[in-house]
Design an enzyme around this catalytic site. Structure first.
Site, PDB file in Angstrom:
ATOM      1  N   ASP A 103       0.855  -1.176   0.000  1.00 52.10           N
ATOM      2  CA  ASP A 103       0.000   0.000   0.000  1.00 52.10           C
ATOM      3  C   ASP A 103       0.902   1.240   0.000  1.00 52.10           C
ATOM      4  OD1 ASP A 103      -3.023   0.875   0.464  1.00 52.10           O
ATOM      5  OD2 ASP A 103      -1.838   2.020   1.892  1.00 52.10           O
ATOM      6  N   HIS A 298      -7.075  -6.550  -1.093  1.00 48.26           N
ATOM      7  CA  HIS A 298      -5.981  -5.580  -0.938  1.00 48.26           C
ATOM      8  C   HIS A 298      -4.964  -5.985   0.114  1.00 48.26           C
ATOM      9  CE1 HIS A 298      -4.060  -1.710  -1.201  1.00 48.26           C
ATOM     10  NE2 HIS A 298      -4.238  -1.475   0.094  1.00 48.26           N
TER      11      HIS A 298
END
Length: 324
Positions: A103, A298
């Site tokens: 991320d 994610h």
């Protein structure tokens, strides 16, 4: 929970919290977390890499946990955050490292590779690809694309607005972020169309409990990361797109020439957001290995820990450890 060494380093004008594991003389690998995460998001990988003989260093990034959270928005630009890690490497006497980021940790890892071509020997990035410096700040592009509808990055821009929603119930915010960008929902559920005046949680699902892959003790660490300070420091990372673009101008023509590993979950909405960058990445990262992780959203390190650990350790063994 495993036992880790912990220390606070005074670097780059802040106190940087570091967790470490593995032999002190082992090849060094840094693991950089993203938003809204915790150093403990790497829990599955830390022990595996340490058992393989690596010296694993996992910081709580600027604005998170026990690391300082300066009040100024400009204190969170990408070059400043990279400076935290560079200064820590200097203080620890590290001349050869691997850097892995997920991320927001991925852009930090990519830019450390650009800034430190001699010291950073290999790079791993998860979820966020690298396609070179954009021709104009990303925030301008986003504002043009989402002039009449909601976008979470635009929602994060005004100080105090997102904080009021996210800080109100930290456990709820964390479980909703984990759930609504995971493989438990359709791929682009997080990106559903909403009016421009919506809040982040509008239309999202509250599962009522943390996901199975973030077991109770782990979720407690996440909650403690934000308890008492809220999300302001973490959100300030999103408020520096203009400053990031300006400060990375000297890097505009540089490519990431180190061996690089990139992992993306097949159900990660970032894959939709970054589709153009993914296409450009091989030209900017010529020595690139890419893997699409199945049944994964994610949160790769948590959702599919065994596969991510396998791919990461295999890459480090082939491209880093044996080259030392």
């Amino acid at each position: 929970m495993h036992t880790y060494e912990h220390q606070l380093l005074t670097v780059n004008g802040i106190s940087l919290s570091l967790y470490t594991a593995g032999p002190a003389d082992g090849p060094v690998v840094w693991l950089l977390h993203g938003f809204p995460e915790s150093w403990y998001s790497w829990r599955h990988q830390i022990q595996l890499l340490a058992d393989a003989g690596l010296r694993v260093i996992v910081p709580e990034m600027r604005g998170y946990g026990q690391t300082s959270a300066p009040s100024e928005i400009a204190a969170y630009d990408l070059m400043t955050v990279c400076g935290d890690i560079q200064a820590a490497m200097d203080l620890l006497g590290q001349r050869s490292v691997a850097v892995v980021g997920h991320d927001w940790g991925a852009p930090v890892a990519w830019h450390l590779a650009l800034l430190e071509p001699e010291r950073v020997k290999v790079i791993g990035a998860m979820a966020v690809p690298y396609g070179g410096r954009p021709k104009k700040p990303a925030i301008e592009i986003i504002r043009n694309q989402f002039a009449d509808r909601f976008n979470y990055i635009l929602y994060f821009q005004q100080p105090g607005v997102a904080e009021a929603e996210l800080d109100h119930d930290i456990p709820r915010t964390l479980r909703m972020m984990m759930h609504n960008t995971s493989a438990a929902v359709p791929k682009d559920f997080f990106l559903q169309k909403k009016p421009a005046g919506s809040s982040l949680h509008d239309g999202m699902q509250d599962p009522g409990a943390p996901p199975d892959w973030c077991e109770g003790d782990a979720f407690d660490v996440y909650v403690r990361t934000f308890a008492g300070r809220g999300f302001r420091g973490a959100l300030n990372w999103y408020r520096n797109f203009q400053r990031n673009w300006e400060r990375t101008a000297p890097l505009a023509d540089r490519k990431v020439l180190q061996p690089a590993l990139f992992l993306l979950g097949d159900n990660d909405p970032v894959g939709t957001l970054e589709a153009h960058t993914l296409q450009k990445m091989p030209a900017w990262v010529p020595d690139l290995e890419q893997h699409l992780v199945a049944d994964c959203g994610h949160w790769l390190q948590g959702e599919q820990p065994e596969e991510v650990s396998r791919l990461l350790l295999d890459f480090l063994k082939r491209r880093y450890i044996v080259q030392r």
